[in-house]
Every structure is written in C-alpha cells, then in structure tokens.
Design an enzyme around this catalytic site. Structure first.
Site, mmCIF file in Angstrom:
data_model
loop_
_atom_site.group_PDB
_atom_site.id
_atom_site.type_symbol
_atom_site.label_atom_id
_atom_site.label_comp_id
_atom_site.label_asym_id
_atom_site.label_seq_id
_atom_site.Cartn_x
_atom_site.Cartn_y
_atom_site.Cartn_z
ATOM 1 N N THR C 10 -25.043 63.988 -5.389
ATOM 2 C CA THR C 10 -25.166 63.847 -7.010
ATOM 3 C C THR C 10 -24.132 63.039 -7.225
ATOM 4 O O THR C 10 -24.630 61.843 -8.111
ATOM 5 C CB THR C 10 -25.001 65.190 -7.914
ATOM 6 O OG1 THR C 10 -26.267 66.089 -7.541
ATOM 7 C CG2 THR C 10 -25.099 64.780 -9.147
ATOM 8 N N THR C 81 -24.115 69.375 -3.631
ATOM 9 C CA THR C 81 -23.461 70.713 -3.901
ATOM 10 C C THR C 81 -24.774 71.925 -3.282
ATOM 11 O O THR C 81 -24.046 72.818 -2.723
ATOM 12 C CB THR C 81 -23.427 70.935 -5.179
ATOM 13 O OG1 THR C 81 -24.643 70.876 -5.917
ATOM 14 C CG2 THR C 81 -22.184 70.199 -5.955
ATOM 15 N N ASP C 82 -25.723 71.595 -2.905
ATOM 16 C CA ASP C 82 -26.754 72.438 -2.718
ATOM 17 C C ASP C 82 -26.441 73.061 -1.305
ATOM 18 O O ASP C 82 -26.603 74.316 -0.935
ATOM 19 C CB ASP C 82 -28.135 71.912 -2.821
ATOM 20 C CG ASP C 82 -28.602 71.627 -4.111
ATOM 21 O OD1 ASP C 82 -28.432 72.432 -4.922
ATOM 22 O OD2 ASP C 82 -29.289 70.732 -4.695
#
Lengths: 163, 163, 163, 163
Positions: C10, C81-82
C-alpha cells in the site's frame, strides 16, 4: 488568452525553514494550475512578491499600468487580501467598463504551501469568473464575486462581504 | 441559493484501508467548501454515490428529474468524468434554455482525499461558473466551461476538449 | 549504511487517473526520505512492486535471498501489510540472530500518495528501529516493533498486535 | 507507557490567518499520532508552547524537573530545533544514565500544519528511538539519533550533525 499578474500576498508565502519565518520566493501559480489540470491559455507574469500591507502607491501604480497596457482583455491579479479592495479601486479608476477589460483580483487566507489552504479553490474560482464576467473590476473570494465598489474585507472574520 | 447535487465520481472516492480498495463513503463537498472558505449559500443533496461508469438510465433519469424539480435556478452537479457528457445531454433535453436554469457539471481526475487532487480547483471553478453563466447546461473541467453539446472527454489525456 | 528493499504494498500504491484505479508505478521512498530530511546513509533497491496478497513463494524467496546476500547488517523492507508476517517468518528462518542482521519490515495502511497516509510516520519509525534494535527480524507498525514470531495483523481493525 | 512533553517549536507552529503570522495554538501531537495509527501507550502533557529561541533558563528548568519527576522511564520531548542541544545538555546534567531514563528530544524544520513537513517522520523516528535506546539523553532528527554531548545543529543547512 488570460493574463495573470502575480503580486504576492498570502497565496505565495512559504516557510523559510532556516529562518523559521514566512517569506516569498517564487510564485506557486504554475504548480497550482498544473495541479488543477488547467487547460486555460494563460500568460503569467510576476510584478512583485510582497505582502499587500507593504504595497506602496508606486506598486499599485505599476499594477494599474500593467493592466492598462495588457493586450489581453481578461486579467487575473493575485494579491494580498488586506489591501485588495484598495487596488481594485485604483484599477477601476483607470479601467472604466468601456475599456472592455475584465479584471478579477483574488488571494488566499492561508498560504498555498500549507496543506489547508483555500488558494486552489480561490484560483479555480477567479479563473472562472474572469472568463465569464462582463468588463469591470471584481474581487473573487469565498467562492463569490464582488464588484470593486461594493466589497470590504471583514477583518474580524477574514471574510469578504458585500457593502 | 445554489443547489448542489452529489452523484459520486472520482471526486468522492476514498481509500478503504481495511479492504485496500477505493470506495465511496460520505461526500467530501461540505469539507471542501469549508476549506475553500466558501460563503456561497448552498444546499447540498446526495442523490447517489456511484462511479459514473455504473450509472444507469434510471440513475440519470433521477438526476434530470431532481434538477427539473429544484426550485433553485442555479444547480451544480458533481459527477464521474467518464459519462459526464452523457448526463449533460440528458439534462439539456429536459431543461432547454427557456427553463431558465443554469446547470454546471463538474468532477475530478484524482479523488479529493488524495493530496494531489484537482477537485478543490474544479469545485471553485464550477461554483463560479454556475453563478456567472446564463441559463443552459455546461461542463466545468480543466478551468474551462463547455456547453453540453460541444464537449468530449479525451480518454487518452483525461482532458475535456471542445468539439 | 542501511539497505532498503522495496517490494510494493500500500505504501507505494498510487492513483492512475486515466484508469481510475490504484496501481504501482515508481517507489515513493526517495521522496519520503527527502521530505523527512533524512540523513541516514541508505541504499534503496526495488525488488518488486506488488500487492502482498499477490506475493508468491518465489517472490518471498527472492526477498529472503537478497537479505541474506546483502553486505549491510541493517535492512529495511517495505511490504504490503496483508502477508508481512509471513515474509517475516521466511526471513527469520533464513537469518537466525547469529547471522548478525537486523531486518525490519514496515508498510502502510494508506498509500503515501494520499494526504492522510501513515506511511511517513511508519518509515521514520522503521528506519529508527532498524538502527537501534539488535540482530533479529522485526515488524514495525503502529509506532511499535514486534519480533517476527509474536505478531499478527488484526484484519478487523487493521492494527498489528502482539501474540 | 511513554511520557510525551510538548514544549512548542516549529512542530506546532500554525498559520494565524487573521494576523497573517505564524503562531502557537494547540499541539498537533494527538492528531499526528492518530494519522500514524500509533498504538503506543502515551501520556501527552503540554509544558509550554514557545519558540525555542525564547526559552528561558526557568523554562528549561521546568522541562528538566518534569522529566526528573516523571514516573515513566521513557520520555519524548518535542522542542524547537534552535536550542534543542542546550536543553538536552540540561537534561543530561540532571539525569545521568544511572537514573535509568531514556529521554529523546525531537522537533521539525517545517511546521506539521504545512503539507511538506518533516514532523510526522521525526515523530515516528523519535517515538521508536525512545522505545529502543538504553538510558541516556538523545536528540532524534534527520532519521538519526545523537547522544546529547555529540551533536550540533548546522545552522547553514538546518541539519543535525555528530560532533
């Protein structure tokens, strides 16, 4: 083709990080027009880079003279808000409606370089009014337009009002 | 008093940080007008919150009907850019100049929630054109205005052009 | 000298205004370090530019291999981040503490190109932790650091938590 | 739990749009921590809101006293950059390493309220260093940390350097 005269004002103030003070450097107008994806044909000229409280009669005379001489009939002037009305009056004296010129003054309450500036909104507004209004001298602030002789800046609220 | 109808479009897209996608939530119009220190008397109503590529004939019919019914004679419509011209045409069919209404559609190429958005500039521009232009249906983008029947979006450049 | 490996996430998503979608182009790391006036000696290399949900075992293997090979003992990895925790685990398998390397992964919940991004805060945080923490593999998010084996992303709140 | 003492400095300067000057109002720390999605447990107290060039010995004495009294062993102090080194020295005199406290001072070259501020980066950095460094007094600027007795601000470049 629209002529844009830059005279400074809060619009173009920026933060001098070594001195810790607000100062003028270059105008932000080209960057602002780019951000707004403007495709209006403009010619930008910087006449001065000053706080409008420091504007002398000679400075004001120069702005009037440049507007008078300009070949363009639609002129946008960026200006400090504190004496914008005074410059508008000087312009109206020299450019009666039958001069065929539409002159719009605008400015900002917060410098463009600040994240929370009203400058981009005001520029979009003034650039539109100058294209759409008939000959005359106007101030474009707070999303509205005012003819030069019916406007004042309310110093308590920072808002331009009709008189 | 100016009526503002919100229909969504890039203007109001925001980042959904849990899903990692762009999505609509509430309109940013009131916040944008506050940032611009607008003192224009407006009444904002959200008709829908959609991407203009997803706009159906029924959605378009609703926009037309709301503009037709509105008591205000000056109306601003925020709209996705992809089918803005199509909605302008539908509005013009229902609101001929003798209806006495000035309708201006605007939008943005970059969501307002992004730092680099053209949205604030476009809003300042559209809000000014809607005050100054005679009755008719217009698109305000790129600092310019276009009558509904003489404009197209150039999909390669993302710029609105006269036809 | 600190090595920075960019993998996308992101952090580096930006808005493609012609397509109306989020996409990767170049990394924003150099611009972010400039904005932060960073004087930390860094060497930035982009390994990939992908959403971490799309990261394959081969991608992850490449990140591990590059961290293993790097001559620098302090390494910062920007990452979606996932699946950040999963990559941290792969790194820890290949780089036990006696390898003498401090590896810190960080990312963002909101793209840096958005005005409201947490990216600049996270970058300042991760760059500091990587200088101050002993050898090991860590995640730096939400102003905190976590060792690779005691952290999870809470998908409901978007916050990293100790386990 | 980390104690944050706010003393003002460029960090918290904002633009007073009626006066056209830079001024202090409230601290931006809570807003900045929110933007950074910080989940660090902090207790923020504003000791003063001044330019560090205006800081008197009494002001400095108050900061020292508050750090000495604080029950927290990790303390972050936001401070103007011009005399940050002087305050760090005063803190080190009162808080020798065996006092068991880690005190980190940080600030900004550009006010947070400006779009182009280094403040968020510096806050992320300082908040991380204060968690990771051993007892002592430090300055965190430009992505780096310096012990109080080995740092100076280069006034020509605005950058903190090791001495």
């Amino acid at each position: 083709m629209i002529r844009i005269f830059v005279t400074g004002g809060t619009f173009d103030k920026q933060y001098n990080e070594l001195a810790g003070t607000l100062a003028f450097k270059d105008t932000h107008l080209p960057e602002m027009l780019r951000l707004g994806r403007s495709r209006v044909d403009v010619d930008i000229r910087t006449l001065m880079m000053i706080d409008s409280l420091d504007m002398t009669a000679a400075d004001r005379g120069l702005i009037v003279e440049e507007c008078r001489k300009a070949r363009e009939t639609r002129i946008l002037v960026t200006h400090g808000t504190d004496t914008m009305v005074e410059t508008a009056r000087a312009l109206a004296d020299a450019l009666p409606p039958d001069a065929g010129k539409t002159v719009v003054l605008t400015g900002a309450m917060i410098p463009y370089a600040f994240g929370s500036s009203d400058g981009l909104f005001n520029l979009g507004s003034a650039l539109s009014f100058v294209q759409a209004l008939p000959a005359g001298v106007y101030i474009a602030m707070n999303g509205r337009y005012f003819t030069w002789d019916r406007v004042r800046k309310n110093r308590d609220s920072g808002v331009f009002e009709a008189t």
